[in-house]
Design a protein around this motif. Structure first.
Motif, PDB file in Angstrom:
ATOM      1  N   ASN A 168       0.825  -1.206   0.000  1.00 21.27           N
ATOM      2  CA  ASN A 168       0.000   0.000   0.000  1.00 21.27           C
ATOM      3  C   ASN A 168       0.861   1.259   0.000  1.00 21.27           C
ATOM      4  N   HIS A 169       2.163   1.096   0.188  1.00 19.83           N
ATOM      5  CA  HIS A 169       3.075   2.246   0.247  1.00 19.83           C
ATOM      6  C   HIS A 169       3.404   2.725  -1.165  1.00 19.83           C
ATOM      7  N   SER A 170       3.157   4.020  -1.411  1.00 20.81           N
ATOM      8  CA  SER A 170       3.402   4.556  -2.754  1.00 20.81           C
ATOM      9  C   SER A 170       4.504   5.606  -2.772  1.00 20.81           C
ATOM     10  N   GLU A 171       5.298   5.690  -1.682  1.00 17.42           N
ATOM     11  CA  GLU A 171       6.376   6.682  -1.644  1.00 17.42           C
ATOM     12  C   GLU A 171       7.472   6.310  -2.642  1.00 17.42           C
ATOM     13  N   ARG A 172       7.887   7.277  -3.411  1.00 19.29           N
ATOM     14  CA  ARG A 172       8.893   7.044  -4.459  1.00 19.29           C
ATOM     15  C   ARG A 172      10.190   6.490  -3.874  1.00 19.29           C
ATOM     16  N   SER A 173      10.571   6.994  -2.689  1.00 21.11           N
ATOM     17  CA  SER A 173      11.827   6.559  -2.071  1.00 21.11           C
ATOM     18  C   SER A 173      11.787   5.072  -1.725  1.00 21.11           C
ATOM     19  N   ILE A 174      10.623   4.583  -1.265  1.00 22.31           N
ATOM     20  CA  ILE A 174      10.492   3.163  -0.918  1.00 22.31           C
ATOM     21  C   ILE A 174      10.561   2.302  -2.174  1.00 22.31           C
ATOM     22  N   ILE A 175       9.895   2.764  -3.230  1.00 25.16           N
ATOM     23  CA  ILE A 175       9.924   2.025  -4.503  1.00 25.16           C
ATOM     24  C   ILE A 175      11.362   1.878  -4.993  1.00 25.16           C
ATOM     25  N   MET A 176      12.100   2.989  -4.988  1.00 30.54           N
ATOM     26  CA  MET A 176      13.471   2.972  -5.507  1.00 30.54           C
ATOM     27  C   MET A 176      14.380   2.122  -4.618  1.00 30.54           C
ATOM     28  N   GLN A 177      14.136   2.141  -3.304  1.00 26.58           N
ATOM     29  CA  GLN A 177      14.950   1.330  -2.395  1.00 26.58           C
ATOM     30  C   GLN A 177      14.712  -0.153  -2.626  1.00 26.58           C
ATOM     31  N   MET A 178      13.458  -0.521  -2.883  1.00 28.63           N
ATOM     32  CA  MET A 178      13.157  -1.928  -3.177  1.00 28.63           C
ATOM     33  C   MET A 178      13.901  -2.389  -4.430  1.00 28.63           C
ATOM     34  N   LEU A 179      13.905  -1.549  -5.455  1.00 26.95           N
ATOM     35  CA  LEU A 179      14.615  -1.902  -6.694  1.00 26.95           C
ATOM     36  C   LEU A 179      16.111  -2.026  -6.428  1.00 26.95           C
ATOM     37  N   GLN A 180      16.625  -1.100  -5.631  1.00 22.09           N
ATOM     38  CA  GLN A 180      18.053  -1.129  -5.304  1.00 22.09           C
ATOM     39  C   GLN A 180      18.412  -2.401  -4.537  1.00 22.09           C
ATOM     40  N   ASN A 181      17.456  -2.915  -3.759  1.00 23.26           N
ATOM     41  CA  ASN A 181      17.695  -4.125  -2.961  1.00 23.26           C
ATOM     42  C   ASN A 181      17.416  -5.404  -3.738  1.00 23.26           C
ATOM     43  N   GLY A 182      17.115  -5.268  -5.029  1.00 23.41           N
ATOM     44  CA  GLY A 182      17.013  -6.454  -5.873  1.00 23.41           C
ATOM     45  C   GLY A 182      15.636  -6.851  -6.340  1.00 23.41           C
ATOM     46  N   ALA A 183      14.601  -6.058  -6.001  1.00 21.94           N
ATOM     47  CA  ALA A 183      13.246  -6.407  -6.428  1.00 21.94           C
ATOM     48  C   ALA A 183      13.121  -6.340  -7.949  1.00 21.94           C
ATOM     49  N   SER A 184      12.268  -7.216  -8.486  1.00 21.21           N
ATOM     50  CA  SER A 184      12.017  -7.229  -9.938  1.00 21.21           C
ATOM     51  C   SER A 184      10.846  -6.338 -10.323  1.00 21.21           C
ATOM     52  N   GLY A 185      10.162  -5.794  -9.318  1.00 24.30           N
ATOM     53  CA  GLY A 185       9.035  -4.932  -9.630  1.00 24.30           C
ATOM     54  C   GLY A 185       8.300  -4.501  -8.389  1.00 24.30           C
ATOM     55  N   TYR A 186       7.298  -3.640  -8.605  1.00 24.83           N
ATOM     56  CA  TYR A 186       6.562  -3.053  -7.488  1.00 24.83           C
ATOM     57  C   TYR A 186       5.131  -2.808  -7.926  1.00 24.83           C
ATOM     58  N   LEU A 187       4.177  -3.286  -7.130  1.00 20.57           N
ATOM     59  CA  LEU A 187       2.761  -3.070  -7.408  1.00 20.57           C
ATOM     60  C   LEU A 187       2.066  -2.544  -6.164  1.00 20.57           C
ATOM     61  N   LEU A 188       1.062  -1.705  -6.385  1.00 25.68           N
ATOM     62  CA  LEU A 188       0.181  -1.331  -5.286  1.00 25.68           C
ATOM     63  C   LEU A 188      -0.912  -2.383  -5.153  1.00 25.68           C
ATOM     64  N   LYS A 189      -1.459  -2.501  -3.955  1.00 24.19           N
ATOM     65  CA  LYS A 189      -2.459  -3.540  -3.709  1.00 24.19           C
ATOM     66  C   LYS A 189      -3.790  -3.260  -4.411  1.00 24.19           C
ATOM     67  N   ASN A 190      -3.933  -2.039  -4.950  1.00 23.71           N
ATOM     68  CA  ASN A 190      -5.155  -1.753  -5.703  1.00 23.71           C
ATOM     69  C   ASN A 190      -4.998  -2.076  -7.196  1.00 23.71           C
ATOM     70  N   ALA A 191      -3.876  -2.708  -7.554  1.00 22.84           N
ATOM     71  CA  ALA A 191      -3.663  -3.093  -8.967  1.00 22.84           C
ATOM     72  C   ALA A 191      -4.718  -4.115  -9.385  1.00 22.84           C
ATOM     73  N   SER A 192      -5.039  -4.110 -10.676  1.00 21.62           N
ATOM     74  CA  SER A 192      -6.023  -5.069 -11.183  1.00 21.62           C
ATOM     75  C   SER A 192      -5.399  -6.460 -11.300  1.00 21.62           C
ATOM     76  N   ALA A 193      -6.260  -7.459 -11.440  1.00 22.23           N
ATOM     77  CA  ALA A 193      -5.777  -8.832 -11.613  1.00 22.23           C
ATOM     78  C   ALA A 193      -4.909  -8.941 -12.856  1.00 22.23           C
ATOM     79  N   ASP A 194      -5.323  -8.274 -13.935  1.00 20.43           N
ATOM     80  CA  ASP A 194      -4.534  -8.315 -15.178  1.00 20.43           C
ATOM     81  C   ASP A 194      -3.152  -7.703 -14.978  1.00 20.43           C
ATOM     82  N   GLU A 195      -3.096  -6.592 -14.238  1.00 23.49           N
ATOM     83  CA  GLU A 195      -1.804  -5.957 -13.961  1.00 23.49           C
ATOM     84  C   GLU A 195      -0.898  -6.908 -13.177  1.00 23.49           C
ATOM     85  N   LEU A 196      -1.465  -7.556 -12.162  1.00 19.75           N
ATOM     86  CA  LEU A 196      -0.677  -8.478 -11.338  1.00 19.75           C
ATOM     87  C   LEU A 196      -0.124  -9.625 -12.175  1.00 19.75           C
ATOM     88  N   LEU A 197      -0.980 -10.247 -12.966  1.00 21.07           N
ATOM     89  CA  LEU A 197      -0.538 -11.383 -13.790  1.00 21.07           C
ATOM     90  C   LEU A 197       0.494 -10.939 -14.819  1.00 21.07           C
TER      91      LEU A 197
END
Length: 213
Positions: free
Chosen positions: A89-118
């Motif tokens: 649920n966190h949409s702060e830009r700094s958190i998104i960028m930190q996740m990517l820096q730590n090796g994440a392959s992507g980032y979604l908000l929990k309000n994303a659609s099923a199609d977006e998730l898949l």
């Protein structure tokens, strides 16, 4: 690389049972996916990861026993081949960028659609960095420091800024430049004002971001 006959082994790490239930219902209907495990804490998942193949994990940022950003780094350290998709649920830009820096392959908000998730799951498994639509818009917006114009500094201010960033104190700078401490303090105050910050730590941070030191 997975063989066509192999099911994708997916794990969910989230401390909200209703979120886990919804994801299981959605993903369990896909014949190429196997929801191999669901976990409400980071430590539970790390124990599971020791002995079980996990191709992709949907990872919440806020967990009762761990910080999702640090957990992402630990997952990639223990299992570099596991794709980590942040689902938060966190949409702060700094958190998104930190996740990517730590090796994440992507980032979604929990309000994303099923199609977006898949779609994001498929893109991550294909080696892409992937985002839900709302996250794409957040990343595209420049951060506050990027919008600010770079302050115009005098030659002396640039010189003093460089010495401050090297960790030198006012007396040390005064001695090095053969100037009074009062003069150095005046320049220091002017720098704080020009960069619109309240302390030296913030001054150095912004100066680094803007490529001045």
């Amino acid at each position: 690389m997975l063989q066509n006959s192999e099911l994708i082994q997916l794990a969910i790490v989230d401390d909200h049972p209703v979120v886990i239930e919804g994801l299981q219902r959605l993903l369990g209907s896909k014949d190429y996916l196997n929801v191999a495990g669901t976990f409400t804490s980071g430590n539970e998942f790390l124990l599971y990861l020791k002995t079980n193949r996990t191709d992709i994990v949907l990872l919440d940022i806020s967990l009762p026993d761990s910080n999702g950003m640090e957990l992402c780094k630990e997952i990639k350290k223990r299992s570099p081949g596991t794709c980590v998709l942040a689902l938060s649920n966190h949409s702060e830009r700094s958190i998104i960028m930190q996740m990517l820096q730590n090796g994440a392959s992507g980032y979604l908000l929990k309000n994303a659609s099923a199609d977006e998730l898949l779609n994001c799951i498929n893109e991550a498994l294909n080696g892409q960095i992937t985002f839900s639509n709302e996250i794409k818009q957040i990343i595209a917006r420049p951060s506050a420091h990027e919008l600010k114009e770079v302050p115009q500094l005098t030659r002396r201010e640039k010189e003093i800024l460089a010495l401050i960033s090297d960790g030198m104190t006012t007396p040390q700078i005064a001695e090095k430049l053969n100037l009074s401490q009062l003069t150095i303090e005046t320049h220091r105050r002017n720098l704080l004002q020009k960069f619109e910050v309240n302390n030296v730590a913030a001054l150095i941070k912004v100066a680094v971001q803007q490529g001045l030191v």
